[in-house]
Design an enzyme around this catalytic site. Structure first.
Site, PDB file in Angstrom:
ATOM      1  N   ALA A  24       0.824  -1.204   0.000  1.00 47.38           N
ATOM      2  CA  ALA A  24       0.000   0.000   0.000  1.00 47.38           C
ATOM      3  C   ALA A  24       0.858   1.255   0.000  1.00 47.38           C
ATOM      4  O   ALA A  24       0.514   2.257  -0.650  1.00 47.38           O
ATOM      5  CB  ALA A  24      -0.935  -0.003   1.205  1.00 47.38           C
ATOM      6  N   GLU A  44      11.663   3.285   4.783  1.00 47.80           N
ATOM      7  CA  GLU A  44      11.577   1.827   4.775  1.00 47.80           C
ATOM      8  C   GLU A  44      12.691   1.229   5.627  1.00 47.80           C
ATOM      9  O   GLU A  44      13.860   1.605   5.503  1.00 47.80           O
ATOM     10  CB  GLU A  44      11.675   1.309   3.335  1.00 47.80           C
ATOM     11  N   ALA A  45      12.316   0.278   6.481  1.00 50.35           N
ATOM     12  CA  ALA A  45      13.297  -0.338   7.385  1.00 50.35           C
ATOM     13  C   ALA A  45      14.249  -1.277   6.670  1.00 50.35           C
ATOM     14  O   ALA A  45      15.398  -1.452   7.096  1.00 50.35           O
ATOM     15  CB  ALA A  45      12.567  -1.094   8.493  1.00 50.35           C
ATOM     16  N   ASN A 102       4.818 -12.764  -1.413  1.00 44.82           N
ATOM     17  CA  ASN A 102       3.549 -13.483  -1.416  1.00 44.82           C
ATOM     18  C   ASN A 102       3.498 -14.496  -2.558  1.00 44.82           C
ATOM     19  O   ASN A 102       4.446 -14.634  -3.338  1.00 44.82           O
ATOM     20  CB  ASN A 102       2.368 -12.497  -1.466  1.00 44.82           C
ATOM     21  N   VAL A 246      11.666   2.998  11.596  1.00 38.49           N
ATOM     22  CA  VAL A 246      10.964   3.998  12.393  1.00 38.49           C
ATOM     23  C   VAL A 246      10.620   3.413  13.756  1.00 38.49           C
ATOM     24  O   VAL A 246      10.114   2.290  13.856  1.00 38.49           O
ATOM     25  CB  VAL A 246       9.704   4.487  11.664  1.00 38.49           C
ATOM     26  N   HIS A 550      -2.450 -13.356   5.644  1.00 39.97           N
ATOM     27  CA  HIS A 550      -3.401 -12.310   5.284  1.00 39.97           C
ATOM     28  C   HIS A 550      -3.916 -11.582   6.527  1.00 39.97           C
ATOM     29  O   HIS A 550      -5.124 -11.388   6.679  1.00 39.97           O
ATOM     30  CB  HIS A 550      -4.594 -12.905   4.528  1.00 39.97           C
ATOM     31  N   HIS A 593      -7.420 -13.578  -1.135  1.00 44.91           N
ATOM     32  CA  HIS A 593      -6.042 -13.270  -0.817  1.00 44.91           C
ATOM     33  C   HIS A 593      -5.916 -11.759  -0.934  1.00 44.91           C
ATOM     34  O   HIS A 593      -6.328 -11.165  -1.922  1.00 44.91           O
ATOM     35  CB  HIS A 593      -5.101 -14.015  -1.753  1.00 44.91           C
TER      36      HIS A 593
END
Length: 614
Positions: A24, A44-45, A102, A246, A550, A593
């Protein structure tokens, strides 16, 4: 702009900070920055993994799971209703998030499930028509290339009006459609579950060949990085910072409510900050990490935060509660088939060489697709008789909510509302309450090893609407420690009974012609479990259940008085400038899914924020 260093952020003026460069998050960032005036930073980690076969080659699915380069390697707390087992909870670590690990499945929920977001949970603008628009907007449907007879046999007859034509994500049908697949569908038909060639239209019951997030022209996975991020990276108003975990959201607290103004993160062992965000901080870290970040930032149950020495900014007891996931159980048989299976790919060098050549030269063969192309979605009457269904509906009532909702009034009110929706879905003969996935071979399983030289077929049983509710919470005040993840499998007694009925349904499929003719010997459940009847199957389920990856619900989009965390504009209650835009906002698990919905949430959130821009 390319991926940046922390030093390059020194003079940046930011309108939005997106925490989490996953499914997302990257969709949101790419769409927001279509407006050149909007300045966006994605934090982003994990890493930018680039082009690697573990991600790009469809036949390699599963190889990133458990690999710390790609996977956060989360595990659950001991599951007291599943023999105290600790169960893996994989999540993608790096740009693309779980979209790079996935199984590529692109299925959609039912119309009724999405309409319930607005009709039952009060979220204006969240319904089937709206989310269908965004699911279509994000995709390009590629042609199957099948003959009319093949399309009919394998239920591959999509309605073009229900699919996108120019979206960033490429979706296509599997390039390998084999004999076992056809037999699986024929057996389901004989048991009353017919083929459904148009499952993307809001009615998803039936036998379905799934669309995949796969570019058939290149034979590669299509996911958030190549679909959304790569085309947007040249934009000067998009900044991406990697290897930056973060640890909390920063707030100004001199107004009527705390206002998010930035984030604190750890990069290279140093604590750093980004401040002065003009619009919003948007959490897109996913169902397992978004609630953890909220709690580390002082938003959550005062009681829990106090235990960990975290100052409470907003007492919001719904944070981290309401976790739901599709629980799965695998059944396996040895088969006699001329189909190449994943077993043959593993055992026979000649088969591996053949499929490697097919993949490299033609983008075809087992490496160019996934071993889970065939799905059967039955309604409740496949699983049980009328008295069973009535019993499950009765169990979805308030007498079960106290223990599952920790006796917190707001959580109980929200769970009562969810159970009301579940009762309606159980009453609808076209709503899906289980899923059977055919795996072409012996799916990897720690409790059952394949024998070299033999070929297998697996049917994975999946409970689509679990009654149980779990949680994700901070385990301590250490911001780098993993959260405490408790799916709470089978805490509601109906789930165990439904799971046993699902296993019996899978055995019925294996025992029905023409699938029956391929079966040589059962393998899972083992003979000892079968000999004990349903008691044996209950223990088998407890010993073998696992997630199907999920998870939803831990920052639910519901009224605050019902345990909700965000409103219909994705704003976190009791704050300003802070939103959530990932699957954690879904209040109820969906019969699909979920990556299709994750992308749609990112797309819809971008339009919301653009509409507010001035």
């Amino acid at each position: 702009m390319p991926i940046v260093s922390y030093a390059q952020l020194a003079n940046a003026t930011l309108d939005y900070v997106i925490v989490g460069g996953g499914t997302a998050g990257l969709a949101l960032a790419a769409r927001l920055t279509e407006n050149r005036d909007i300045q966006v930073l994605v934090v982003e980690a994990g890493a930018d993994h680039g082009e690697v076969p573990e991600i790009d080659t469809p036949g390699n699915i599963g190889r990133t799971i458990g690999n710390p380069t790609f996977d956060w390697k989360f595990v659950s707390v001991p599951q007291k209703h599943a023999h105290d087992r600790v169960v893996i909870q994989p999540r993608g670590k790096g740009l693309g998030g779980s979209s790079f690990m996935n199984y590529l499945i692109m299925l959609r929920p039912s119309k009724e499930e999405l309409d319930a977001l607005e009709q039952d949970f009060g979220n204006e603008g969240w319904n089937w028509e709206s989310l269908l628009h965004y699911m279509k907007k994000g995709e390009t449907l590629q042609p199957s290339g099948l003959s009319e007879a093949q399309a009919l046999e394998y239920a591959v007859q999509p309605n073009p009006d229900m699919h996108g034509k120019d979206g960033p994500l490429k979706v296509s049908f599997p390039c390998v459609l084999n004999d076992m697949h056809r037999r699986f569908f024929d057996a389901a038909g004989r048991l009353g579950v017919p083929r459904n060639p148009g499952a993307a239209n809001g009615t998803n019951d039936g036998a379905v060949t799934s669309l995949l997030s796969l570019d058939s022209l290149t034979g590669r996975r299509s996911y958030a990085v190549d679909a959304y991020l790569a085309p947007a990276l040249p934009r000067p108003n998009l900044l991406v910072l990697t290897h930056a975990q973060v640890t909390r959201v920063l707030f100004e607290t001199d107004g009527p409510v705390p206002r998010a103004t930035g984030v604190e993160f750890v990069q290279g062992g140093q604590v750093r900050r980004v401040e002065g965000v003009r619009r919003d901080v948007v959490l897109t870290a996913g169902t397992l990490q978004t609630p953890h970040l909220l709690e580390l930032s002082g938003i959550g149950s005062r009681e829990l935060l106090t235990q960990h020495g975290i100052e409470t900014l907003v007492d919001l007891p719904g944070v981290g509660e309401n976790m739901q996931d599709h629980v799965g159980i695998a059944t396996v048989v040895e088969v006699e088939t001329e189909d190449d299976t994943m077993d043959a790919l593993r055992d026979d060098p000649a088969v591996l060489e053949k499929h490697t050549r097919l993949y490299q030269e033609e983008h075809s063969g087992l490496l160019a697709t996934v071993p889970v192309p065939a799905f059967v979605f039955p309604s409740a009457d496949f699983l049980g008789n009328r008295s069973d269904i009535d019993a499950w509906k009765e169990q979805a009532k308030a007498q079960c909510t106290d223990s599952l909702a920790r006796a917190v009034p707001a959580l109980r009110a929200g769970l009562d509302k969810q159970y009301e929706v579940l009762r309606k879905l159980l009453s609808d003969e076209h709503q899906v309450h289980a899923e059977f996935i055919q795996f072409n071979g012996h799916q990897p399983n720690p409790n059952s090893l394949p024998e070299p030289g033999k070929r297998y077929s697996t049917i994975i049983c999946l409970l689509t609407h679990p009654f149980s509710r779990g949680s994700v919470h901070a385990a301590s005040g250490d911001p780098l420690a993993a959260p405490a993840i408790d799916p709470n499998y089978f805490a509601h007694p109906a789930d165990l009974e439904l799971a046993v009925h699902m296993v019996e349904g899978a055995l019925a499929l294996f025992g029905t012609a023409p699938l029956r003719e391929t079966v040589r010997a059962p393998k899972m459940p083992p003979a000892a479990a079968l000999a004990r009847g349903r008691d044996g199957l209950r223990d088998f389920v407890r010993d073998n259940c696992r997630p199907v990856y999920h998870p939803v619900g831990t920052a639910a989009m519901m009224p605050r008085e019902q345990g909700g965390v965000v409103d219909a504009r994705l704003r976190v209650y009791g704050t300003s400038g802070l939103r959530v835009a990932d699957l954690s906002v879904m209040p109820l698990e969906l019969s699909c899914h979920t990556q299709s919905v994750a992308y749609a949430i990112g797309e819809k959130a971008a339009d919301m924020l653009k509409a507010e821009w001035s």
